[in-house]
Design a protein around this motif. Structure first.
Motif, PDB file in Angstrom:
ATOM      1  N   THR A 185       0.851  -1.194   0.000  1.00 32.25           N
ATOM      2  CA  THR A 185       0.000   0.000   0.000  1.00 32.25           C
ATOM      3  C   THR A 185       0.885   1.241   0.000  1.00 32.25           C
ATOM      4  O   THR A 185       1.666   1.458   0.923  1.00 32.25           O
ATOM      5  CB  THR A 185      -0.932   0.029   1.225  1.00 32.25           C
ATOM      6  OG1 THR A 185      -1.780  -1.121   1.202  1.00 32.25           O
ATOM      7  CG2 THR A 185      -1.794   1.292   1.222  1.00 32.25           C
ATOM      8  N   ASP A 219      -1.520   1.544  13.100  1.00 36.09           N
ATOM      9  CA  ASP A 219      -2.304   0.313  13.275  1.00 36.09           C
ATOM     10  C   ASP A 219      -1.500  -0.939  12.923  1.00 36.09           C
ATOM     11  O   ASP A 219      -2.038  -2.047  12.946  1.00 36.09           O
ATOM     12  CB  ASP A 219      -3.567   0.365  12.412  1.00 36.09           C
ATOM     13  CG  ASP A 219      -4.547   1.427  12.881  1.00 36.09           C
ATOM     14  OD1 ASP A 219      -4.478   1.827  14.061  1.00 36.09           O
ATOM     15  OD2 ASP A 219      -5.372   1.876  12.057  1.00 36.09           O
ATOM     16  N   LYS A 273      -0.362  -2.094  10.117  1.00 37.46           N
ATOM     17  CA  LYS A 273      -0.845  -2.830   8.950  1.00 37.46           C
ATOM     18  C   LYS A 273       0.252  -3.038   7.900  1.00 37.46           C
ATOM     19  O   LYS A 273       0.050  -3.757   6.933  1.00 37.46           O
ATOM     20  CB  LYS A 273      -2.022  -2.089   8.312  1.00 37.46           C
ATOM     21  CG  LYS A 273      -3.257  -2.016   9.202  1.00 37.46           C
ATOM     22  CD  LYS A 273      -4.378  -1.251   8.516  1.00 37.46           C
ATOM     23  CE  LYS A 273      -5.622  -1.197   9.382  1.00 37.46           C
ATOM     24  NZ  LYS A 273      -6.722  -0.420   8.728  1.00 37.46           N
ATOM     25  N   HIS A 274       1.378  -2.401   8.106  1.00 33.46           N
ATOM     26  CA  HIS A 274       2.430  -2.432   7.085  1.00 33.46           C
ATOM     27  C   HIS A 274       3.384  -3.608   7.293  1.00 33.46           C
ATOM     28  O   HIS A 274       3.523  -4.132   8.392  1.00 33.46           O
ATOM     29  CB  HIS A 274       3.233  -1.131   7.131  1.00 33.46           C
ATOM     30  CG  HIS A 274       3.958  -0.913   8.425  1.00 33.46           C
ATOM     31  ND1 HIS A 274       3.306  -0.775   9.637  1.00 33.46           N
ATOM     32  CD2 HIS A 274       5.287  -0.839   8.704  1.00 33.46           C
ATOM     33  CE1 HIS A 274       4.194  -0.616  10.602  1.00 33.46           C
ATOM     34  NE2 HIS A 274       5.411  -0.655  10.060  1.00 33.46           N
ATOM     35  N   LEU A 282       6.722   1.847   4.831  1.00 40.35           N
ATOM     36  CA  LEU A 282       5.518   2.486   4.318  1.00 40.35           C
ATOM     37  C   LEU A 282       5.913   3.761   3.587  1.00 40.35           C
ATOM     38  O   LEU A 282       6.559   4.642   4.162  1.00 40.35           O
ATOM     39  CB  LEU A 282       4.560   2.812   5.467  1.00 40.35           C
ATOM     40  CG  LEU A 282       3.218   3.409   5.030  1.00 40.35           C
ATOM     41  CD1 LEU A 282       2.444   2.432   4.175  1.00 40.35           C
ATOM     42  CD2 LEU A 282       2.388   3.810   6.233  1.00 40.35           C
ATOM     43  N   GLN A 325      -1.994   6.760  10.146  1.00 41.63           N
ATOM     44  CA  GLN A 325      -2.899   5.868  10.867  1.00 41.63           C
ATOM     45  C   GLN A 325      -2.663   4.414  10.474  1.00 41.63           C
ATOM     46  O   GLN A 325      -2.669   3.508  11.325  1.00 41.63           O
ATOM     47  CB  GLN A 325      -4.347   6.250  10.593  1.00 41.63           C
ATOM     48  CG  GLN A 325      -5.348   5.525  11.490  1.00 41.63           C
ATOM     49  CD  GLN A 325      -5.149   5.836  12.970  1.00 41.63           C
ATOM     50  OE1 GLN A 325      -5.109   7.002  13.349  1.00 41.63           O
ATOM     51  NE2 GLN A 325      -5.018   4.805  13.797  1.00 41.63           N
ATOM     52  N   TYR A 326      -2.438   4.189   9.190  1.00 44.17           N
ATOM     53  CA  TYR A 326      -2.171   2.839   8.679  1.00 44.17           C
ATOM     54  C   TYR A 326      -0.935   2.247   9.359  1.00 44.17           C
ATOM     55  O   TYR A 326      -0.933   1.085   9.774  1.00 44.17           O
ATOM     56  CB  TYR A 326      -1.973   2.940   7.164  1.00 44.17           C
ATOM     57  CG  TYR A 326      -1.704   1.647   6.431  1.00 44.17           C
ATOM     58  CD1 TYR A 326      -2.746   0.890   5.899  1.00 44.17           C
ATOM     59  CD2 TYR A 326      -0.403   1.203   6.217  1.00 44.17           C
ATOM     60  CE1 TYR A 326      -2.499  -0.278   5.183  1.00 44.17           C
ATOM     61  CE2 TYR A 326      -0.135   0.036   5.511  1.00 44.17           C
ATOM     62  CZ  TYR A 326      -1.189  -0.695   4.994  1.00 44.17           C
ATOM     63  OH  TYR A 326      -0.948  -1.853   4.291  1.00 44.17           O
ATOM     64  N   ASP A 328      -3.799   9.490   6.517  1.00 44.57           N
ATOM     65  CA  ASP A 328      -4.201   8.089   6.395  1.00 44.57           C
ATOM     66  C   ASP A 328      -2.988   7.178   6.491  1.00 44.57           C
ATOM     67  O   ASP A 328      -3.059   6.084   7.076  1.00 44.57           O
ATOM     68  CB  ASP A 328      -4.915   7.859   5.059  1.00 44.57           C
ATOM     69  CG  ASP A 328      -6.228   8.606   4.959  1.00 44.57           C
ATOM     70  OD1 ASP A 328      -6.859   8.850   6.010  1.00 44.57           O
ATOM     71  OD2 ASP A 328      -6.624   8.956   3.828  1.00 44.57           O
ATOM     72  N   ALA A 329      -1.871   7.614   5.921  1.00 48.21           N
ATOM     73  CA  ALA A 329      -0.641   6.818   5.989  1.00 48.21           C
ATOM     74  C   ALA A 329      -0.169   6.679   7.435  1.00 48.21           C
ATOM     75  O   ALA A 329       0.249   5.593   7.865  1.00 48.21           O
ATOM     76  CB  ALA A 329       0.442   7.470   5.129  1.00 48.21           C
TER      77      ALA A 329
END
Length: 347
Positions: free
Chosen positions: A319, A335, A337-338, A342, A331-332, A328-329
Motif C-alpha cells: 500500500t 495500526d 498494517k504495514h 511504508l 494511521q495505517y 491516512d498513511a
C-alpha cells in the motif's frame, strides 16, 4: 519552476489531527552551498508518528515539516555546490551535520523532520553535505526507505569498528518493521545467519523468503531469547538489533553471546517495563549495549555501495499513499498494517 508547493507541518502534539496541509507554501530559496530537491517519494518511521503525539525524546521545532526520509531529483544548485548537479537523484541525510565519526551536540541538532524541515513537501533545500546519491539499482520509493531505517540497521551491524558483523556470525532481529528487515537483508548479504522474531505465521513466511534462517513467534514463545540461544548451539548471537526497548531487553540479554553487541535503536514496546533489566545485567552477560541514532554520511555512502554491489532491494509495503493522504498513511502505520517500509509517492 514552481514558486508554491504542497507542504505538511506538525502544528501541535495532540495526535495526527495536528498534521496540517498547506497547498500554497513557498518553494525554499537556496544559498550558495544549497541544493534544491524536488521530492518524488518519502517514507515514514515510528519517530514521525510519535512526534505528532509529543513522545519523541529529541528536539522538535514548532510547525516543522515532518519526515526525515526522502528521495528526489536535484532541481537547482547554489554556485559553490560541487557534489551535485541538476538532474541527479539524491536522498536526504537524517542528521544534516553528521558527516563522519560520532555524533556531537551540533550534528544532533540537525535532525530532518524534527529540528530541520523534512520531506513531506514537494521541494526541499539542503546543504550539499546533507544529501547522498541514490543507489543506481533502486527506484524512488525504494530509495526513500534508506535515510533512517536502512542506515540505522547498517550502523547496528557495522557501527562499532571492533565489532563489525562477520560472515558466519549470528544476528537476532525483532519484528517486521523497516530496520529489522534491513538488518535481515544486510546480514544475509554478509554471509551471516539470522534468527528473526515475529508475531504471526504469515509474517514469518515472508521473513523466511527474505533469508531468515530461523523464525520465532514471540507471542507463542515468551522465552524467545532462550530459544534463540539454543538455535545457535548455546553460543548465543553476536548482534541483537533491539527495536522494542525495555519490554524485550530481558530476552535480548538471554540471547546474546559473550562479548556480543545489543544495539538499541528504538522503543516500539514502550518506554518502561516492570521486569526491565538493570545496568549490572550487561556485566552478568558480558556484552556491549549501545544506543544509536541512525548514522553518518560516510556510513550512508558505505551502505549504498553494499546495496548496489549486492543488488539489495528494500521491502516496500504494497500500500503506497499519495502526499494528500499523509494522515491516512500515519494511521495505517500506527495500526501496524504495514510490512517493511511504508511509502508516500509524490507522482
Amino acid at each position: 519552476m514552481a514558486t508554491t508547493m504542497k507542504q505538511w507541518t506538525v502544528a501541535g502534539q495532540s495526535g495526527f489531527d495536528d498534521l496540517k496541509l498547506n497547498e500554497k507554501a513557498s518553494v525554499p530559496q537556496i544559498g550558495d552551498r544549497d541544493v534544491l530537491v524536488k521530492f518524488h517519494a518519502a517514507s515514514l518511521n515510528y519517530r514521525d508518528l510519535i512526534i505528532t503525539k509529543g513522545q519523541y525524546p529529541f528536539g522538535v521545532s514548532d510547525n516543522v515539516v515532518p519526515a526525515s526520509d526522502g528521495a528526489g531529483i536535484v532541481e537547482s544548485v547554489g554556485k559553490q555546490v560541487k557534489k551535485f548537479k541538476k538532474g541527479d537523484k539524491v536522498l536526504t541525510l537524517f542528521n544534516q551535520g553528521h558527516i563522519a565519526g560520532s555524533l556531537d551536540a551540533q550534528s544532533l541538532a540537525g535532525g530532518v523532520g524534527g529540528v530541520v524541515d523534512g520531506t513531506l513537501r514537494e521541494y526541499g533545500a539542503f546543504d550539499e553535505l546533507g544529501l547522498v546519491p541514490m543507489p543506481s539499482n533502486l527506484n524512488f520509493l525504494e530509495g526513500s526507505t534508506l535515510t533512517c531505517a536502512g542506515l540505522t540497521a547498517w550502523n547496528a551491524l557495522y557501527g562499532l569498528e571492533s565489532k563489525k558483523l562477520m560472515a558466519g556470525e549470528w544476528v537476532l532481529t525483532q519484528g517486521t518493521g523497516g530496520v529489522s528487515i534491513f538488518a535481515v537483508q544486510f546480514a544475509k548479504a554478509a554471509g551471516a545467519r539470522v534468527i528473526a522474531t515475529t508475531s504471526s505465521a504469515e509474517k514469518g513466511k515472508k521473513l523466511k523468503e527474505l533469508g531468515a534462517d530461523h523464525v520465532v513467534n514471540y507471542k507463542e514463545d515468551q522465552n524467545w531469547g532462550e530459544t534463540a540461544k539454543k538455535l545457535t548451539g548455546g553460543v548465543g548471537v553476536q548482534h541483537v538489533v533491539e527495536v522494542s526497548g525495555p519490554t524485550s531487553m530481558k530476552q535480548s540479554l538471554k540471547a546474546i553471546a559473550i562479548d556480543g553487541v545489543i544495539s538499541i535503536i528504538g522503543f516500539l514496546g514502550g518506554g518502561k517495563a516492570e521486569d526491565a533489566p538493570g545496568f549490572l545485567d550487561t556485566l552478568m552477560n558480558i556484552c556491549t549495549v549501545r544506543g544509536l541514532l541512525v548514522g553518518s554520511r560516510m556510513q550512508f555512502e558505505e551502505m549504498n555501495r553494499a546495496i548496489e554491489a549486492n543488488n539489495i532491494k528494500p521491502v516496500v509495503d504494497s500500500t503506497v499513499f499519495k502526499l494528500d493522504q499523509t494522515k491516512d498513511a500515519y494511521q495505517y502505520m500506527w495500526d501496524q498494517k504495514h510490512f517493511g517500509k511504508l511509502c508516500i509517492s509524490f507522482e
